[in-house]
Scaffold this motif. Structure first.
Motif, PDB file in Angstrom:
ATOM      1  N   ALA A  77      88.686   3.244  43.697  1.00 54.43           N
ATOM      2  CA  ALA A  77      88.225   4.453  43.142  1.00 54.43           C
ATOM      3  C   ALA A  77      87.438   4.468  41.832  1.00 54.43           C
ATOM      4  O   ALA A  77      87.667   3.329  41.205  1.00 54.43           O
ATOM      5  N   GLU A 135      89.446  11.539  38.475  1.00 57.06           N
ATOM      6  CA  GLU A 135      89.724  12.726  39.393  1.00 57.06           C
ATOM      7  C   GLU A 135      90.416  12.033  40.684  1.00 57.06           C
ATOM      8  O   GLU A 135      91.363  12.403  41.003  1.00 57.06           O
ATOM      9  N   THR A 136      89.941  11.097  41.209  1.00 54.42           N
ATOM     10  CA  THR A 136      90.134  10.583  42.162  1.00 54.42           C
ATOM     11  C   THR A 136      91.443   9.679  42.098  1.00 54.42           C
ATOM     12  O   THR A 136      92.703   9.542  42.801  1.00 54.42           O
ATOM     13  N   GLU A 194      95.358  10.280  43.694  1.00 56.00           N
ATOM     14  CA  GLU A 194      96.104   9.290  44.443  1.00 56.00           C
ATOM     15  C   GLU A 194      97.195   9.186  43.964  1.00 56.00           C
ATOM     16  O   GLU A 194      98.278   9.054  44.571  1.00 56.00           O
TER      17      GLU A 194
END
Length: 513
Positions: free
Chosen positions: A108, A112-113, A117
């Motif tokens: 990542a 935001e990712t 997750e």
């Protein structure tokens, strides 16, 4: 209904179901302290957030392991992540894929990712001096074991029902269809709670047009989250004002496998113990997996019994009201004398009498469902007996009315699909109102209106009344009569399968001995 027509009714989807993105994407910093501070800002008031920093020979600087304690498998983290990372023999030249003994590892590059997750149950490794994070699949949220489905009991079929984890539900379906043609498209829906949806279909059987219709409708949704399958069905169905269900909801993996082999499409909703199947027709709600596990004469008799139960559950109280209030001249003289004697002390008209008993029955039914199982059964049985006997002795309702309500209740329980049975419960009151105002004429008007509405309905562009309207005689082999399996050589046309010929359905040759 085409996608264009469906969009006309869904004006809120005019912006393609996407909210404008505010702000810019925050990249991952090469300084570990900044990344930890950012995560602590994102996850405020989150006591289950675990951030563990440590030194490892794997990296030149510090390493931070971040996860939510209730959503991960702690044994996997301890044995497959922390132990290799803290091993003195590990060094910075070793690839993290070779170092960690876990199933799935990805990278990542923005916060935001990382946030998404972590919320989905993954663990994230942030390493000093690196601008990418390592996302490790360590899902381990609470889940229950596979059990017998509660709403769809089976006599000769499998006793396995779906659970609240989509991975397990997909595995249950794959057990029945271990075929490379079984394809899965995964989507995420919801702005606040990202719900994972898995569209399952047989690539060489399912219609590409129907698949695209289903996929487009899901992609255009603009909501906070999809909590369960019922919400999704209401959001993507063709006519939300119809009392009839337009998509099949099932808890049984063998039922889903059967629908997939017919050319239909299934949608597995994560966190929901049921699966959505479409396109659906009116007849599909009266078919069960047990029909194909039982010899065809018995299955045909039971299926005809279901259609008879549909008529009784919908029209019997209305017919009673119409005959007693308006059209009593068609009742035999002996029976009308018995009815008149039974109603001698009843002070209410037949419509009010029937409404009172039907509403009482519905309240008893709901009480039995909402209460704990042992208490619910007691309330249903005792309440029905006591109330039925008391109202007759008090002269509130007649004996004949109690018999009519009892037959109606039994008939509604025979309908195998809960959504269809609920629709019939609602239509029963409409028919009773029409019968109370216009007699037999009102029932005929209601029947014609219902038939016209069913013919006009569609499910993902497929006529709801098929194979009766439009008439497709080839599908009648599995409509009212369930012919022998060796005689059903083609898939139903109403499912719009691209490959109509079934494989392996020919009757074996021999002398019949």
């Amino acid at each position: 209904m085409s996608l264009k027509g469906w969009l006309g009714r869904k004006r809120a989807l005019a912006m393609l179901g996407k909210r404008p993105i505010t702000g810019s994407i925050q990249p991952i910093s090469d300084r570990l302290d900044e990344n930890i501070a950012m995560l602590q800002t994102i996850f405020t008031l989150t006591p289950d957030l675990i951030i563990r920093t440590f030194e490892s020979n794997f990296a030149e600087g510090r390493v931070a392991l971040v996860y939510l304690s209730g959503l991960v498998d702690k044994n996997s983290i301890n044995n497959n992540m922390l132990r290799p990372l803290l091993n003195p023999t590990s060094n910075a030249d070793t690839s993290i894929v070779d170092l960690l003994s876990v199933g799935a590892i990805s990278n990542a590059y923005d916060m935001e990712t990382v946030e998404a997750e972590i919320l989905q149950g993954s663990s994230v490794l942030l390493i000093e001096g690196r601008t990418e994070a390592c996302v490790v699949e360590t899902h381990g949220w609470p889940q229950r074991a596979v059990e017998d489905p509660q709403m769809e009991a089976s006599l000769k079929g499998a006793h396995q029902g779906f659970v609240e984890t989509d991975i397990q539900n997909i595995a249950l379906i794959r057990r029945y269809l271990p075929n490379r043609e079984l394809k899965i498209k995964q989507l995420r829906v919801g702005e606040r709670g990202k719900t994972k949806l898995s569209i399952m279909y047989m690539e060489d059987i399912a219609s590409p047009d129907v698949l695209k219709e289903m996929e487009d409708r899901i992609k255009l949704l603009n909501i906070d989250a999809v909590i369960n399958t019922g919400e999704l069905a209401e959001l993507i169905e063709d006519n939300p004002f119809s009392p009839f269900p337009q998509l099949v909801t099932t808890e049984r993996p063998d039922s889903v496998a059967s629908h997939l082999l017919q050319g239909r499409i299934a949608v597995v909703v994560d966190r929901s113990p049921s699966v959505l199947v479409g396109p659906a027709t009116f007849a599909s709600f009266f078919q069960t997996v047990d029909d194909y596990s039982t010899r065809w004469p018995v299955a045909t008799f039971i299926r005809l019994l279901r259609y008879l139960a549909f008529l009784v559950a919908t029209f019997l109280p209305a017919v009673y009201i119409a005959l007693v209030s308006f059209n009593y001249e068609v009742i035999p003289i002996d029976l009308i004398l018995s009815v008149g004697e039974s109603r001698e002390r009843v002070p209410f008209p037949p419509l009010l009498e029937a409404m009172l008993m039907e509403l009482t029955l519905e309240m008893l039914r709901e009480a039995g469902v909402r209460l704990p199982a042992p208490i619910g059964q007691t309330v249903g049985i005792v309440g029905g007996i006591v109330i039925g006997q008391a109202v007759v002795q008090a002269g509130v309702v007649s004996n004949i009315m109690v018999i009519v309500v009892a037959f109606t209740a039994i008939a509604s329980f025979i309908i195998p699909n809960y959504d269809m049975a609920s629709a019939l419960r609602l239509l029963r009151f409409v028919m009773m109102g029409l019968a109370g105002m216009f007699g037999i004429v009102g029932i005929v008007i209601g029947l014609m209106t219902m038939m016209g509405h069913m013919i006009s309905l569609e499910s993902l562009g497929v006529p709801y009344g098929s194979p009766l309207a439009p008439t497709r005689y080839s599908d009648w082999k599995d409509l009212f009569v369930r012919v022998p399996l060796w005689n059903m050589k083609n898939r139903p046309v109403s499912a719009r399968a691209r490959q109509l010929k079934r494989q392996g359905e020919n009757r074996p040759e021999g002398d019949g001995k």
